[in-house]
Design a protein around this motif. Structure first.
Motif, PDB file in Angstrom:
ATOM      1  N   THR A  46       1.216  -7.321 -12.386  1.00  0.00           N
ATOM      2  CA  THR A  46       2.249  -6.614 -11.640  1.00  0.00           C
ATOM      3  C   THR A  46       2.802  -5.465 -12.466  1.00  0.00           C
ATOM      4  N   LEU A  47       3.132  -4.392 -11.756  1.00  0.00           N
ATOM      5  CA  LEU A  47       3.776  -3.219 -12.348  1.00  0.00           C
ATOM      6  C   LEU A  47       5.119  -3.061 -11.657  1.00  0.00           C
ATOM      7  N   SER A  67       0.826  -1.195   0.000  1.00  0.00           N
ATOM      8  CA  SER A  67       0.000   0.000   0.000  1.00  0.00           C
ATOM      9  C   SER A  67       0.871   1.260   0.000  1.00  0.00           C
ATOM     10  N   ARG A  68       2.070   1.090   0.521  1.00  0.00           N
ATOM     11  CA  ARG A  68       2.980   2.242   0.606  1.00  0.00           C
ATOM     12  C   ARG A  68       4.406   1.715   0.521  1.00  0.00           C
ATOM     13  N   SER A 120      14.465  -0.843  -8.083  1.00  0.00           N
ATOM     14  CA  SER A 120      13.218  -1.203  -8.751  1.00  0.00           C
ATOM     15  C   SER A 120      12.168  -1.593  -7.728  1.00  0.00           C
ATOM     16  N   VAL A 121      10.946  -1.292  -8.037  1.00  0.00           N
ATOM     17  CA  VAL A 121       9.835  -1.565  -7.131  1.00  0.00           C
ATOM     18  C   VAL A 121       8.738  -2.312  -7.877  1.00  0.00           C
ATOM     19  N   LYS A 122       8.254  -3.376  -7.268  1.00  0.00           N
ATOM     20  CA  LYS A 122       7.174  -4.148  -7.899  1.00  0.00           C
ATOM     21  C   LYS A 122       5.894  -3.948  -7.112  1.00  0.00           C
ATOM     22  N   ILE A 123       4.815  -3.657  -7.843  1.00  0.00           N
ATOM     23  CA  ILE A 123       3.493  -3.485  -7.242  1.00  0.00           C
ATOM     24  C   ILE A 123       2.579  -4.564  -7.791  1.00  0.00           C
TER      25      ILE A 123
END
Lengths: 114, 116
Positions: free
Chosen positions: B78-79, B9-10, B18-21
């Motif tokens: 996923t993004l 969520s945050r 790199s960040v995976k959402i």
């Protein structure tokens, strides 16, 4: 091209007042869908209503009501007897038929003052 | 019904990482999911349309190598924000279209990304 205009960027009302949020849209499609979403301060988007272009019947859900008029390309949203919990940003949106992408208006921030 | 979840969520990350959402439809199948970005006090900007089993369709001006999208199953998209920079800080929201009610998109709670 599609366009959704929400001319009211911010509205403040006192609790228990009625308030109408305006939405005007532009599209060349004969089949399309109109939506209203609510975004409270927490951020999530809450689906409120979907209306297809062939159904101009007004709808009421509790304190919420929607007035769809194809003649004026408007899909206005009225909250009756507003409450503090109604404070949020409300987005009007438009999607052509055929499951295509949604175009959002800029949103109207509603503040209900106790 | 029609619940969509997002994780995390945050997130706060350092520049260059790199960040995976993740975006999941919890009680329905979604052949199509959408990724939006929202700047403060602004409307939602569609970034890309994610189709299960095929390549995502990116909107004009969105860098596909920067924002990698994978939609490997009917309930998960996923993004990944690659080599994140401070200007990538934003609120990212996904939505999913219920196969049974395709006209409506249901939105996840959003992910607030802060890149330091």
């Amino acid at each position: 091209a599609q366009k959704v205009t929400q001319a009211q960027t911010e509205i403040s009302v006192v609790e228990k007042e009625d308030v109408t949020l305006d939405c005007v849209y532009e599209t060349r499609d004969t089949t399309y869908y109109l939506f209203w979403y609510k975004q409270p301060p927490s951020g999530e988007l809450v689906f409120l209503i979907r209306r297809n272009s062939f159904d101009e019947q007004n709808e009421i859900s509790g304190r919420y009501s929607w007035n769809f008029q194809k003649s004026t390309s408007s899909f206005n949203f009225t909250i009756t007897a507003s409450q503090v919990v109604d404070s949020a940003v409300y987005f009007c949106a438009l999607s052509p038929g055929g499951y295509q992408k949604v175009t959002f208006g800029i949103g109207t921030k509603l503040q209900v003052i106790p | 019904g029609a619940v969509v979840s997002q994780h995390p969520s945050r997130v706060i990350c350092k520049s260059g990482t790199s960040v995976k959402i993740e975006c999941r439809s919890l009680d329905f199948q979604a052949t199509t999911m959408f990724w939006y970005r929202q700047f403060p006090k602004k409307s939602l900007m569609l970034m890309a349309t994610s189709n299960e089993g095929s390549k995502a369709t990116y909107e004009q001006g969105v860098e596909k190598d920067k924002f990698l999208i994978n939609h490997a199953s009917l309930t998960l998209s996923t993004l990944t924000v690659t080599s994140a920079h401070p200007e990538d800080s934003s609120f990212y929201i996904c939505s999913a279209r219920d196969q049974r009610v395709q006209e409506t998109q249901y939105f996840g709670p959003g992910t607030r990304l802060l890149v330091l």
